[in-house]
Motif scaffolding. Structure first.
Motif, PDB file in Angstrom:
ATOM      1  N   HIS A 211       0.954  -1.177  -0.621  1.00 53.51           N
ATOM      2  CA  HIS A 211       0.213  -0.371   0.019  1.00 53.51           C
ATOM      3  C   HIS A 211       0.119   0.878   0.027  1.00 53.51           C
ATOM      4  O   HIS A 211       0.755   2.117  -0.451  1.00 53.51           O
ATOM      5  CB  HIS A 211      -1.308   0.021   1.652  1.00 53.51           C
ATOM      6  CG  HIS A 211      -2.498  -0.751   1.327  1.00 53.51           C
ATOM      7  ND1 HIS A 211      -3.138  -0.598   1.984  1.00 53.51           N
ATOM      8  CD2 HIS A 211      -2.214  -1.649  -0.193  1.00 53.51           C
ATOM      9  CE1 HIS A 211      -4.272  -1.598   1.787  1.00 53.51           C
ATOM     10  NE2 HIS A 211      -3.776  -1.856   0.066  1.00 53.51           N
ATOM     11  N   MET A 214       1.638   2.996  -3.305  1.00 52.55           N
ATOM     12  CA  MET A 214       0.549   2.794  -4.171  1.00 52.55           C
ATOM     13  C   MET A 214       0.952   4.180  -5.137  1.00 52.55           C
ATOM     14  O   MET A 214       0.443   4.307  -6.495  1.00 52.55           O
ATOM     15  CB  MET A 214      -0.620   3.512  -3.490  1.00 52.55           C
ATOM     16  CG  MET A 214      -2.303   2.413  -3.786  1.00 52.55           C
ATOM     17  SD  MET A 214      -1.911   0.730  -4.573  1.00 52.55           S
ATOM     18  CE  MET A 214      -1.731   0.013  -2.917  1.00 52.55           C
ATOM     19  N   HIS A 246      -6.226  -1.744  -4.832  1.00 50.64           N
ATOM     20  CA  HIS A 246      -6.128  -1.157  -3.541  1.00 50.64           C
ATOM     21  C   HIS A 246      -7.703   0.339  -4.601  1.00 50.64           C
ATOM     22  O   HIS A 246      -7.134   0.518  -5.804  1.00 50.64           O
ATOM     23  CB  HIS A 246      -5.173   0.388  -3.999  1.00 50.64           C
ATOM     24  CG  HIS A 246      -5.566   0.935  -2.364  1.00 50.64           C
ATOM     25  ND1 HIS A 246      -5.538   2.015  -2.919  1.00 50.64           N
ATOM     26  CD2 HIS A 246      -5.173   0.947  -1.298  1.00 50.64           C
ATOM     27  CE1 HIS A 246      -5.814   3.368  -1.779  1.00 50.64           C
ATOM     28  NE2 HIS A 246      -5.413   2.395  -0.550  1.00 50.64           N
TER      29      HIS A 246
END
Ligand SMILES: *[C@@H]1O[C@H](CO)[C@@H](O)[C@H](O)[C@H]1NC(C)=O
Length: 401
Positions: A211, A214, A246
């Motif tokens: 994450h 990203m 995501h």
């Protein structure tokens, strides 16, 4: 030198320089076609070695990828390495490599296997008749998926001026055929199937594992998509494990799927986007179970009914990236394609196909044996295979003479 070939070489060159991968150097231009195969194998080995040195990648890792992407080398792992795979996942097992050249590396890798063609579009075959025939023959228990996919793709390809890219979202439990259909689409639209330069496959946990990176993924993904669209008259983008994508990545690629209003950009309207996920799988299964309990055949389940339920489910604001992105609100998905859970006789058909694919003789008893290895749910009815037809083709190994 064509655009396809040159960008292919360029990528490899970049790689060669920045990563210092291997010592083969660049082959003389004229011999690319002849020696390309051999050379790219060598290059692949070099990339592999380099990555291996960087991050101590396991053999399983590459097998996993080859298996995911090409359905090659799947046999050996599966059972034995489940545990290891699981521990990899938990520890954020995906590539230790991040940063700018992450996806580039993979395009180079894909590129080195596919044949680079001069214009980048000469490999488009759009064999809809073949697609329909093969779906009828090999996709079991999916009357809805079969029909809506062929219809949507055919209509899209026949339209001289589509006003947006075609976006299909496949939903259902694992093993119900989502990957299978995506691969089949690739191979009936492009000569080289998944290996075509016009086809890009993204696997969430593999390509976008962390994450915290990203922003970098977003930039890379957008770049990849626009480069592919510039190269190919018609592109296919496949997002596997889309439930793990995501939401900000989904939002980042929205403009590529939106109605066309941007005249100074490349034309994205000739692209097909496939999202494969298990989101909504439970609601699909509930509907199928209700029909069965009511004594109705599953072929009576209509698209209108199921799609409505599925849409509602996908808008549930749970930890669901679809709901969090603005994909649904903006009606960017053209069709939600439900994949129904598979029953015992469907699994037998998958087993039969697996025997046929290897040119092996089979008996009715062997098909039963394979199907009996699967777990069926719910507990009382034991109606649906929990893993669909997943790994059925590996399981037939146990029943070979
Ligand atoms: C179309 O697909 C079918 C089924 O896979 C195949 O038999 C046929 O040769 C294909 N046609 C072309 C033109 O590629």
């Amino acid at each position: 030198m064509g655009l396809g070939l040159s960008s292919c070489l360029l990528l490899l060159l970049l790689l060669g320089v920045s990563g210092d991968l291997g010592s083969q150097g660049t082959p003389p231009e004229g011999t690319w076609e002849e020696e390309g195969e051999l050379w790219s194998r060598a290059r692949f080995e070099a990339v592999k070695k380099h990555l291996g040195a960087v991050g101590a990648l396991s053999k399983q890792y590459w097998q996993y990828l080859a298996c995911k992407v090409w359905q090659e080398g799947c046999e050996e792992e599966e059972e034995e390495n489940k545990e290891e795979e699981e521990s990899h996942r938990r520890s954020g097992w995906s590539l230790p490599l991040v940063g700018q050249d992450y996806l580039e590396l993979f395009s180079a890798w894909y590129c080195s296997f596919g044949k680079c063609c001069k214009t980048g579009d000469c490999q488009i075959i759009n064999n809809i008749t073949g697609l329909e025939a093969d779906l009828n023959r090999q996709l079991h228990g999916q009357h809805l998926a079969k029909e809506v996919i062929v219809h949507a793709v055919q209509e899209f390809l026949q339209n001289p001026r589509p006003d947006k890219a075609l976006v299909l979202s496949f939903h259902g439990w694992s093993g119900t055929g989502k990957n299978f259909v995506a691969r089949m689409l690739a191979s009936h639209l492009y000569q080289d199937g998944l290996k075509s330069k016009c086809v890009r496959l993204f696997i969430s946990l593999f390509h976008f594992p962390h994450h915290k990176y990203m922003d970098s993924y977003k930039a890379q993904l957008k770049k990849q998509i626009s480069e592919t669209v510039q190269l190919c008259k018609q592109s296919l983008f496949i997002f596997d494990e889309a439930e793990k994508l995501h939401f900000s990545l989904l939002d980042a690629i929205k403009p590529f799927m939106a109605r066309y209003d941007n005249k100074d950009q490349a034309d994205y309207r000739r692209s097909i986007f496939l999202f494969l996920s298990n989101l909504g799988g439970n609601i699909i299964n509930e509907v199928a179970l209700d029909f069965w309990r009511a004594g109705r055949v599953r072929e009576e389940i209509s698209m209108e009914f199921l799609e409505q339920q599925l849409r509602a489910e996908l808008q549930e604001p749970a930890e669901n990236s679809y709901a969090r992105s603005h994909l649904l609100e903006e009606n960017l998905v053209d069709v939600f394609v439900p994949f129904l859970p598979l029953e015992y006789h469907h699994v037998k058909l998958c087993a039969r196909d697996a025997f046929l694919a290897r040119g092996l003789p089979y008996t009715e008893e062997a098909l039963h044996e394979v199907a009996r290895l699967m777990v069926f749910v719910p507990k009382e009815e034991k109606l649906f295979s929990a893993q669909g037809c997943k790994s059925v083709s590996q399981r037939i190994n146990y029943f070979l003479p």
